[in-house]
Design a protein around this motif. Structure first.
Motif, PDB file in Angstrom:
ATOM      1  N   LEU A   8     -54.407  65.403   8.622  1.00  0.00           N
ATOM      2  CA  LEU A   8     -53.392  64.405   8.953  1.00  0.00           C
ATOM      3  C   LEU A   8     -52.937  64.526  10.398  1.00  0.00           C
ATOM      4  CD1 LEU A   8     -51.016  64.252   5.845  1.00  0.00           C
ATOM      5  CD2 LEU A   8     -52.396  62.390   6.776  1.00  0.00           C
ATOM      6  N   TRP A   9     -52.644  65.743  10.831  1.00  0.00           N
ATOM      7  CA  TRP A   9     -52.144  65.920  12.196  1.00  0.00           C
ATOM      8  C   TRP A   9     -53.236  65.689  13.226  1.00  0.00           C
ATOM      9  CZ3 TRP A   9     -47.417  65.285  13.296  1.00  0.00           C
ATOM     10  CH2 TRP A   9     -46.426  65.616  12.361  1.00  0.00           C
ATOM     11  N   THR A  10     -54.471  66.004  12.888  1.00  0.00           N
ATOM     12  CA  THR A  10     -55.569  65.696  13.804  1.00  0.00           C
ATOM     13  C   THR A  10     -55.701  64.195  13.974  1.00  0.00           C
ATOM     14  OG1 THR A  10     -56.770  67.705  13.200  1.00  0.00           O
ATOM     15  CG2 THR A  10     -58.049  65.942  14.215  1.00  0.00           C
ATOM     16  N   ALA A  11     -55.561  63.461  12.876  1.00  0.00           N
ATOM     17  CA  ALA A  11     -55.614  62.006  12.949  1.00  0.00           C
ATOM     18  C   ALA A  11     -54.479  61.467  13.814  1.00  0.00           C
ATOM     19  CB  ALA A  11     -55.545  61.410  11.545  1.00  0.00           C
ATOM     20  N   ARG A  12     -53.274  62.039  13.656  1.00  0.00           N
ATOM     21  CA  ARG A  12     -52.148  61.604  14.489  1.00  0.00           C
ATOM     22  C   ARG A  12     -52.434  61.889  15.962  1.00  0.00           C
ATOM     23  NH1 ARG A  12     -49.814  61.123  18.287  1.00  0.00           N
ATOM     24  NH2 ARG A  12     -47.603  61.363  18.786  1.00  0.00           N
ATOM     25  N   HIS A  13     -52.925  63.080  16.265  1.00  0.00           N
ATOM     26  CA  HIS A  13     -53.194  63.414  17.660  1.00  0.00           C
ATOM     27  C   HIS A  13     -54.322  62.564  18.243  1.00  0.00           C
ATOM     28  CE1 HIS A  13     -50.264  66.450  17.770  1.00  0.00           C
ATOM     29  NE2 HIS A  13     -50.929  67.413  17.171  1.00  0.00           N
ATOM     30  N   ASN A  14     -55.191  62.049  17.379  1.00  0.00           N
ATOM     31  CA  ASN A  14     -56.289  61.210  17.851  1.00  0.00           C
ATOM     32  C   ASN A  14     -55.938  59.731  17.870  1.00  0.00           C
ATOM     33  OD1 ASN A  14     -58.015  63.358  18.294  1.00  0.00           O
ATOM     34  ND2 ASN A  14     -58.967  63.245  16.277  1.00  0.00           N
ATOM     35  N   ALA A  15     -54.667  59.411  17.693  1.00  0.00           N
ATOM     36  CA  ALA A  15     -54.258  57.999  17.690  1.00  0.00           C
ATOM     37  C   ALA A  15     -54.639  57.313  18.993  1.00  0.00           C
ATOM     38  CB  ALA A  15     -52.752  57.890  17.440  1.00  0.00           C
ATOM     39  N   TYR A  16     -54.520  58.033  20.106  1.00  0.00           N
ATOM     40  CA  TYR A  16     -54.873  57.465  21.408  1.00  0.00           C
ATOM     41  C   TYR A  16     -56.341  57.043  21.426  1.00  0.00           C
ATOM     42  CZ  TYR A  16     -55.791  57.463  26.484  1.00  0.00           C
ATOM     43  OH  TYR A  16     -56.181  57.136  27.760  1.00  0.00           O
ATOM     44  N   PHE A  17     -57.221  57.935  20.955  1.00  0.00           N
ATOM     45  CA  PHE A  17     -58.651  57.628  20.956  1.00  0.00           C
ATOM     46  C   PHE A  17     -58.994  56.588  19.886  1.00  0.00           C
ATOM     47  CE2 PHE A  17     -58.106  61.979  22.504  1.00  0.00           C
ATOM     48  CZ  PHE A  17     -58.599  61.809  23.791  1.00  0.00           C
ATOM     49  N   ALA A  18     -58.250  56.601  18.791  1.00  0.00           N
ATOM     50  CA  ALA A  18     -58.439  55.569  17.773  1.00  0.00           C
ATOM     51  C   ALA A  18     -58.117  54.199  18.344  1.00  0.00           C
ATOM     52  CB  ALA A  18     -57.555  55.863  16.559  1.00  0.00           C
ATOM     53  N   ALA A  19     -57.059  54.139  19.148  1.00  0.00           N
ATOM     54  CA  ALA A  19     -56.664  52.871  19.762  1.00  0.00           C
ATOM     55  C   ALA A  19     -57.725  52.392  20.744  1.00  0.00           C
ATOM     56  CB  ALA A  19     -55.314  53.031  20.457  1.00  0.00           C
ATOM     57  N   ALA A  40     -41.076  43.344  19.667  1.00  0.00           N
ATOM     58  CA  ALA A  40     -41.043  41.879  19.712  1.00  0.00           C
ATOM     59  C   ALA A  40     -41.674  41.366  21.006  1.00  0.00           C
ATOM     60  CB  ALA A  40     -39.602  41.380  19.578  1.00  0.00           C
ATOM     61  N   GLU A  41     -41.404  42.052  22.100  1.00  0.00           N
ATOM     62  CA  GLU A  41     -41.960  41.621  23.392  1.00  0.00           C
ATOM     63  C   GLU A  41     -43.478  41.763  23.427  1.00  0.00           C
ATOM     64  OE1 GLU A  41     -38.167  42.638  26.345  1.00  0.00           O
ATOM     65  OE2 GLU A  41     -39.850  44.041  26.178  1.00  0.00           O
ATOM     66  N   VAL A  42     -43.987  42.900  22.962  1.00  0.00           N
ATOM     67  CA  VAL A  42     -45.439  43.093  23.042  1.00  0.00           C
ATOM     68  C   VAL A  42     -46.157  42.208  22.046  1.00  0.00           C
ATOM     69  CG1 VAL A  42     -45.524  45.085  21.472  1.00  0.00           C
ATOM     70  CG2 VAL A  42     -47.268  44.831  23.246  1.00  0.00           C
ATOM     71  N   ASP A  43     -45.567  41.968  20.881  1.00  0.00           N
ATOM     72  CA  ASP A  43     -46.180  41.047  19.926  1.00  0.00           C
ATOM     73  C   ASP A  43     -46.285  39.645  20.526  1.00  0.00           C
ATOM     74  OD1 ASP A  43     -46.668  42.850  17.899  1.00  0.00           O
ATOM     75  OD2 ASP A  43     -44.794  42.450  16.832  1.00  0.00           O
ATOM     76  N   ALA A  44     -45.257  39.223  21.233  1.00  0.00           N
ATOM     77  CA  ALA A  44     -45.253  37.889  21.841  1.00  0.00           C
ATOM     78  C   ALA A  44     -46.261  37.787  22.977  1.00  0.00           C
ATOM     79  CB  ALA A  44     -43.859  37.555  22.356  1.00  0.00           C
ATOM     80  N   SER A  45     -46.579  38.906  23.601  1.00  0.00           N
ATOM     81  CA  SER A  45     -47.473  38.890  24.757  1.00  0.00           C
ATOM     82  C   SER A  45     -48.938  38.703  24.378  1.00  0.00           C
ATOM     83  CB  SER A  45     -47.340  40.203  25.540  1.00  0.00           C
ATOM     84  OG  SER A  45     -48.025  41.264  24.866  1.00  0.00           O
ATOM     85  N   GLY A  46     -49.297  39.116  23.157  1.00  0.00           N
ATOM     86  CA  GLY A  46     -50.684  39.042  22.735  1.00  0.00           C
ATOM     87  C   GLY A  46     -51.531  40.230  23.165  1.00  0.00           C
ATOM     88  N   ILE A  47     -50.947  41.182  23.881  1.00  0.00           N
ATOM     89  CA  ILE A  47     -51.685  42.375  24.307  1.00  0.00           C
ATOM     90  C   ILE A  47     -51.785  43.347  23.132  1.00  0.00           C
ATOM     91  CG2 ILE A  47     -51.610  44.413  25.798  1.00  0.00           C
ATOM     92  CD1 ILE A  47     -52.308  42.035  27.400  1.00  0.00           C
ATOM     93  N   PRO A  48     -52.986  43.804  22.765  1.00  0.00           N
ATOM     94  CA  PRO A  48     -53.088  44.814  21.700  1.00  0.00           C
ATOM     95  C   PRO A  48     -52.387  46.104  22.132  1.00  0.00           C
ATOM     96  CG  PRO A  48     -55.240  43.856  22.223  1.00  0.00           C
ATOM     97  CD  PRO A  48     -54.309  43.417  23.292  1.00  0.00           C
ATOM     98  N   TYR A  49     -51.878  46.844  21.166  1.00  0.00           N
ATOM     99  CA  TYR A  49     -51.127  48.046  21.516  1.00  0.00           C
ATOM    100  C   TYR A  49     -51.148  49.039  20.371  1.00  0.00           C
ATOM    101  CZ  TYR A  49     -47.423  46.328  18.430  1.00  0.00           C
ATOM    102  OH  TYR A  49     -46.709  45.900  17.339  1.00  0.00           O
ATOM    103  N   PHE A  50     -50.757  50.271  20.686  1.00  0.00           N
ATOM    104  CA  PHE A  50     -50.478  51.251  19.644  1.00  0.00           C
ATOM    105  C   PHE A  50     -49.104  51.836  19.896  1.00  0.00           C
ATOM    106  CE2 PHE A  50     -52.473  53.765  22.988  1.00  0.00           C
ATOM    107  CZ  PHE A  50     -51.754  54.953  23.007  1.00  0.00           C
ATOM    108  N   LEU A  51     -48.482  52.331  18.832  1.00  0.00           N
ATOM    109  CA  LEU A  51     -47.120  52.862  18.912  1.00  0.00           C
ATOM    110  C   LEU A  51     -47.025  54.112  18.047  1.00  0.00           C
ATOM    111  CD1 LEU A  51     -44.033  52.847  19.419  1.00  0.00           C
ATOM    112  CD2 LEU A  51     -43.846  51.204  17.535  1.00  0.00           C
ATOM    113  N   VAL A  52     -46.644  55.209  18.661  1.00  0.00           N
ATOM    114  CA  VAL A  52     -46.348  56.438  17.942  1.00  0.00           C
ATOM    115  C   VAL A  52     -45.070  57.014  18.532  1.00  0.00           C
ATOM    116  CG1 VAL A  52     -48.743  56.976  17.359  1.00  0.00           C
ATOM    117  CG2 VAL A  52     -47.783  57.817  19.511  1.00  0.00           C
ATOM    118  N   GLY A  53     -44.374  57.819  17.739  1.00  0.00           N
ATOM    119  CA  GLY A  53     -43.125  58.349  18.261  1.00  0.00           C
ATOM    120  C   GLY A  53     -42.719  59.665  17.651  1.00  0.00           C
ATOM    121  N   HIS A  54     -42.204  60.558  18.512  1.00  0.00           N
ATOM    122  CA  HIS A  54     -41.557  61.783  18.026  1.00  0.00           C
ATOM    123  C   HIS A  54     -40.100  61.407  17.741  1.00  0.00           C
ATOM    124  CE1 HIS A  54     -45.120  63.154  19.992  1.00  0.00           C
ATOM    125  NE2 HIS A  54     -44.599  63.231  21.197  1.00  0.00           N
ATOM    126  N   VAL A  55     -39.906  60.616  16.700  1.00  0.00           N
ATOM    127  CA  VAL A  55     -38.635  59.924  16.539  1.00  0.00           C
ATOM    128  C   VAL A  55     -37.480  60.860  16.206  1.00  0.00           C
ATOM    129  CG1 VAL A  55     -39.566  57.654  15.998  1.00  0.00           C
ATOM    130  CG2 VAL A  55     -39.357  59.344  14.170  1.00  0.00           C
TER     131      VAL A  55
END
Length: 473
Positions: free
Chosen positions: A330-341, A371-386
């Motif tokens: 699980l944590w390897t998958a999280r750390h690879n989110a950048y490469f997955a994106a 909301a801003e990035v969704d409106a822009s049409g640019i693909p993105y990824f979002l992760v957070g140490h919330v």
């Protein structure tokens, strides 16, 4: 294809000539460990940012503090820049040779020098990576918790004041670096701090160097805190109907004082990317990935309380990673989110950014930014140490379409401006580098940046230590 620097950064591009006499002196001192081969220079002239900058004029592979000191002394004679290099995982252009010069590769300085298990400290050379360090100390029953995701070097992590997924419980490099050895701009070797847990002796030079991004000296030795390996570790995932619900759950558990070790937010869009990349079957909804450390009974108590809080906010599908192998996956998958994106849009480049806000303002900041990035049409990824209010956006752009870069940079500007308006910071852990120089002024004010500049001028009067980073000369 990497992009050129934005126009506001062009004044930092002041290529300095590397005299033939200096090249000859370096090759005489270091022989084959000094390279001017283009392929080697290009390898040391890029990081994970998307900027295109000419590579350094030479690369020296250091194997000792004396090697580093000798490089700096020679460079100082000719007023030539010196740029430290570890493994090249920085995201904000920290190691780019914007004014030319010499890249000092410290990856061969990779010895664990002393493990002091009774004092919970360890001293390493700067090229030791976090995974290597934890492998070296595991037999003592201790571990080093700072985990920025990439297998970064301890020198680089100190220079950028790194943190990562465990920061909510164990803090950042700022709290965990006890002492340093540093080669200054004149080539002198100094030591800052001791292995003692506290000191009130003079200026705190350790904290000055931690986060200085190589602009005040080259770190050649690091002493850090270690922690006992938890008796029990448990990880879990929980899906939520919205990002707001996940954030509200996080706020509640932090405000209640639950000593959770990790709490990571991954939005549904990014979960889909991670599933495709890491061959997982996670529910493709906003998710919290959590980890609990302690005794078996305390871990069970923490997890039950968090599950109760999650249910109150619509959390569902609370699932346990019951084995170490499942946790690691699980944590390897999280750390690879950048490469997955990156894999989700072949040929793209990511403009990565991070901010950190008071946790009570996290939901507002995230929802408006999404909301801003969704409106822009640019693909993105979002992760957070919330758990500590820190989150990361990556805008996935086609490097051959200048318009997409302009849109992504505009989104970044809005995001950072919003975080600052909410009394947050322009960067929680990436650092300033090249990308966020203007925001540093906005965040701290001209007076504070002038004080930083005064320190830089005093310690590095010829501006040879990683010039063009953090603020203009």
């Amino acid at each position: 294809m990497n992009a050129p620097l934005p126009s506001h950064l062009l004044p930092e591009i002041k290529q300095r000539e590397l005299p033939v006499e200096l090249i000859d002196a370096l090759k005489a001192r270091f022989a084959e460990r000094c390279s001017t081969a283009l392929v080697v220079r290009e390898q040391h002239g890029r990081d994970e940012s998307s900027y295109a900058v000419p590579p350094p004029a030479a690369v020296v592979f250091a194997q000792s503090t004396q090697d580093v000191a000798d490089v700096v002394k020679l460079a100082a004679q000719y007023r030539v820049p010196v740029i430290p290099f570890g493994v090249g995982t920085s995201l904000e252009g920290h190691l780019l040779a914007v004014q030319g010069g010499i890249s000092v590769d410290v990856s061969r300085m990779n010895q664990v020098l002393s493990i002091n298990a009774e004092d919970l400290t360890v001293t390493v050379q700067p090229g030791v990576t976090r995974k290597q360090l934890n492998e070296a100390v595991k037999s003592t029953g201790l571990f080093f918790p700072i985990d920025p995701g990439a297998d970064a070097t301890l020198g680089g992590m100190s220079a950028t004041r790194a943190s990562g997924t465990n920061a909510v419980r164990y803090g950042t490099m700022r709290e965990n670096v006890l002492a340093l050895e540093v080669v200054t701009a004149s080539g002198k070797v100094i030591r800052t701090g001791t292995r003692a847990k506290k000191s009130s002796a003079g200026y705190d030079l350790t904290r000055l160097m931690v986060g200085s991004e190589g602009t005040l000296g080259v770190i050649t030795e690091v002493t850090v805190r270690l922690y006992p390996l938890p008796e029990a570790i448990s990880a879990a995932t929980c899906s939520f109907p919205s990002i707001e619900a996940a954030v509200r759950t996080t706020i509640a558990l932090i405000q209640m004082g639950v000593p959770i070790a990790r709490v990571e937010l991954i939005d549904g869009n990014t979960v889909r990317m991670v599933n495709a990349h890491s061959k997982l079957g996670l529910r493709e909804e906003t998710m919290l990935l959590m980890e609990f450390h302690g005794s078996p009974s305390s871990v069970k108590e923490q997890a039950e309380l968090v599950q109760e809080l999650a249910n109150e906010h619509g959390g569902q599908a609370f699932e346990w990673a019951s084995t170490p192998e499942e946790r690691t996956r699980l944590w390897t998958a999280r750390h690879n989110a950048y490469f997955a994106a990156l894999q989700s849009r072949p040929g793209c480049r990511a403009i990565s950014t991070d901010t950190c806000v008071p946790i009570s303002r996290l939901a507002d900041c995230l929802l408006e930014s999404i909301a801003e990035v969704d409106a822009s049409g640019i693909p993105y990824f979002l992760v957070g140490h919330v758990g500590d209010g820190n989150f990361h956006f990556g805008y996935l752009i086609d490097p051959n379409l200048p318009h997409e870069r302009e849109v992504a940079e505009a989104l970044n500007n809005k995001l950072v401006s919003r975080a600052l308006a909410l009394e947050g910071t322009c960067t929680g852990e990436h650092g300033i580098g090249l990308h966020k120089m203007d925001f540093l002024v906005t965040e701290t004010g001209d007076g504070a940046v002038d004080m930083m500049r005064t320190i830089k001028h005093a310690l590095d009067p010829d501006n040879i230590m990683n010039p063009g980073k953090i603020f203009s000369w």
